[in-house]
Design an enzyme around this catalytic site. Structure first.
Site, PDB file in Angstrom:
ATOM      1  CG  ASP A 192      -1.572  -1.180   1.618  1.00 41.47           C
ATOM      2  OD1 ASP A 192      -1.488  -2.156   0.869  1.00 41.47           O
ATOM      3  OD2 ASP A 192      -2.230  -1.191   2.671  1.00 41.47           O
ATOM      4  CD  GLU A 196      -7.057  -5.172   4.253  1.00 44.72           C
ATOM      5  OE1 GLU A 196      -6.464  -5.881   5.055  1.00 44.72           O
ATOM      6  OE2 GLU A 196      -6.796  -5.172   3.051  1.00 44.72           O
ATOM      7  NE  ARG A 256      -5.343  -4.680   8.128  1.00 40.85           N
ATOM      8  CZ  ARG A 256      -5.985  -5.804   8.446  1.00 40.85           C
ATOM      9  NH1 ARG A 256      -6.199  -6.126   9.696  1.00 40.85           N
ATOM     10  NH2 ARG A 256      -6.424  -6.598   7.485  1.00 40.85           N
TER      11      ARG A 256
HETATM   12  C1  FRU Z   1      -3.745  -3.810   2.850  1.00 40.23           C
HETATM   13  C2  FRU Z   1      -3.117  -4.138   4.188  1.00 40.23           C
HETATM   14  C3  FRU Z   1      -3.500  -3.134   5.250  1.00 40.23           C
HETATM   15  C4  FRU Z   1      -2.378  -3.244   6.228  1.00 40.23           C
HETATM   16  C5  FRU Z   1      -1.185  -3.473   5.328  1.00 40.23           C
HETATM   17  C6  FRU Z   1      -0.139  -4.385   5.884  1.00 40.23           C
HETATM   18  O1  FRU Z   1      -2.989  -4.243   1.762  1.00 40.23           O
HETATM   19  O2  FRU Z   1      -3.445  -5.452   4.604  1.00 40.23           O
HETATM   20  O3  FRU Z   1      -4.778  -3.382   5.795  1.00 40.23           O
HETATM   21  O4  FRU Z   1      -2.236  -2.086   7.002  1.00 40.23           O
HETATM   22  O5  FRU Z   1      -1.679  -4.022   4.131  1.00 40.23           O
HETATM   23  O6  FRU Z   1       0.969  -4.463   5.048  1.00 40.23           O
END
Ligand code: FRU
Length: 511
Positions: free
Chosen positions: A45, A225, A172
């Site tokens: 991300d 997310e 998160r």
């Molecule tokens: C999305 C995710 C988020 C998390 C991150 C961990 O791709 O799973 O929810 O913060 O990647 O790398």
């Protein structure tokens, strides 16, 4: 199940990948030129996107040590034009504690201009990163902050972290913006497994009050997310304010996607404009994910970057790339208010700088049941073409472009077709081998507007982003062509089509 597990499957467990990890073969032919990739190792991300003093900062989920997910830290790069990126040292590394390790998961960054946090120095406001501290041993996710007094290069973690701790394993991706009218910070944060977004408010980035929640509307097939909530002027009209809530969804085995909601936000609660069952998507391909807008852009600009989730084909020595930066707008349409996306306007300045040899301009060409080769001039056969074409529909059943073409005389060995089918009213991407369609990679329903279809096709070695009808709909995918499959043509089948304008820029080298 968590996205984490999905990454492990992608990056570690598949035998083919395991083999590739043992004996990695470099894949420069698939490294995009005008899309961001880390110099080496894993990226997911985009995080903390922020514009500071004329510079775009991109932080990103990064494993600094391996080309697979793990040791999550915030990698860092900056750019003045969203094309040329300067790679910088890791900005926030994983934290090794006495009895726990904290991974630096996704989040955002703000410029605390008024020093509400008190972290500033010499009368200057700090940059504050708000992220999820993921503690695998404790199976805990809580929200952390860290501050920077050197313009976002290095960060100090706040001594009293976490700032929001619900003692949960699955909580998160905080996204924070400044609300000028309330003189307060607003956070959107996800409870992935129960598909819930919570909104929190704070005066100082340290003490957070829960405002409200928004859950289980739109697309609820997968966990939620990376949310973001952003104010917009619909049609650019300051009298028509609306809020855009974007959410990424993923589940192992069932791919990824992003949806959006438009609505009102009264300072506490977000109210969806549409029926709870209405599903609106940001991108119709299988790879676009985790996009968030930049904070503190000048004026009213809204620009985002997304991550293109890697398919199974491994790349080395890096894995993962970002989308092109996209400008966002909310527009009134007969169906209601809809999200439109365009490659960021700042990029136009860059296209204008390209030499005549790297720029193709054609007008009013009729293609009749034929293929029009466009890569005979050497400059356009590097799989880095940015195409902007407007077609007027005719009698052709199918028309569009053929890319990553490999021919043996007149025989097609391999090619990818980016086509529009009139009967089905859909854009499609098919894979052709030895003259036969072997797979439909993607498809998206979209209608001509006044008998015209505009296709902006951004092909960059292994990524393909297609904006249709001024960005009414977007489809992003990944391709892994053979090294010598670089031909490029326009085509019409079973009738004719008129190519009103065709502009192609070859961005094979960064200026
Ligand atoms: C999305 C995710 C988020 C998390 C991150 C961990 O791709 O799973 O929810 O913060 O990647 O790398």
């Amino acid at each position: 199940m968590k996205m984490k597990l999905f990454f492990m499957l992608l990056a570690g467990l598949l035998p083919v990948l395991l083999h590739a990890q043992d004996n990695p073969v470099p894949t420069p032919q698939w490294r995009p030129v005008y899309h961001f990739t880390p110099q080496k190792n894993w990226m997911n991300d985009p995080n903390g996107l922020i514009y500071l003093n004329g510079v775009y900062h991109l932080y990103y989920q990064h494993n600094p040590f391996e080309n697979k997910w793990g040791h999550m830290s915030w990698g860092h790069a900056t750019s003045k034009d969203l094309i040329n990126w300067k790679h910088l040292p890791v900005a926030i590394p994983e934290i090794e504690g006495k009895d726990t390790t904290t991974w630096i998961f996704s989040g955002s960054a703000v410029w605390d201009k008024h020093n509400t946090s008190g972290f500033g120095k010499n009368g200057k406001g700090p940059v504050v990163a708000i992220y999820t501290g993921d503690q695998p041993k404790q199976k805990k996710e809580s929200q952390f902050i860290a501050y920077s007094n050197d313009g976002g290069l290095t960060y100090t973690n706040y001594a009293n972290n976490p700032v929001i701790d619900l003692r949960k394993g699955d909580f998160r991706d905080p996204s924070v913006i400044w609300l000028e009218d309330q003189q307060k910070w607003l956070m959107s944060v996800a409870h992935p497994g129960i598909q819930k977004i919570e909104f929190y408010s704070s005066a100082n980035l340290k003490d957070w009050e829960l405002l409200s929640e928004f859950d289980r509307q739109g697309d609820t097939r997968r966990m939620w997310e990376c949310p973001s909530l952003t104010p917009f002027f619909v049609d650019g009209d300051p009298a028509k304010k609306k809020w855009l809530l974007m959410i990424s969804s993923s589940s192992p085995g069932d791919g990824v996607g992003m949806q959006y909601f438009t609505g009102d936000f009264d300072g506490r609660t977000f109210t969806n404009d549409n029926h709870a069952a209405t599903k609106l998507f940001v991108d119709y391909g299988r790879t676009f994910f985790a996009a968030i807008p930049f904070n503190h852009l000048p004026g009213d600009a809204k620009t985002m970057l997304g991550w293109l989730v890697p398919f199974e084909t491994p790349t080395h020595p890096w894995r993962g790339q970002m989308s092109i930066a996209r400008d966002l707008a909310l527009k009134t349409t007969p169906e209601g208010i809809r999200l439109y996306q365009q490659p960021a306007a700042v990029l136009n300045a860059y296209l204008k700088k390209l030499s005549a040899a790297k720029t193709m301009l054609k007008r009013n060409i009729t293609i009749n049941n034929n293929e029009l080769a466009l890569s005979s001039a050497k400059s356009f056969n590097t799989n880095t073409n940015w195409i902007d074409a407007t077609f007027t529909t005719g009698t052709a059943q199918d028309f569009g472009f053929k890319i990553a073409q490999q021919k043996d005389g007149n025989k097609v060995v391999a090619e990818t077709v980016v086509g529009y089918n009139m009967a089905r009213q859909e854009l499609y991407i098919t894979q052709v081998k030895d003259g036969k369609v072997v797979a439909t990679l993607e498809k998206m329903a979209v209608k001509p507007v006044n008998n015209k279809i505009r296709l902006q096709v951004l092909f960059d070695k292994s990524s393909l982003e297609i904006f249709v009808n001024d960005g009414e709909k977007v489809l992003t995918t990944l391709l892994f062509p053979e090294k010598n499959a670089t031909g490029f043509a326009a085509f019409a089948a079973e009738g004719d089509v008129q190519l009103d304008t065709l502009k192609v820029w070859n961005l094979d080298k960064i200026l």
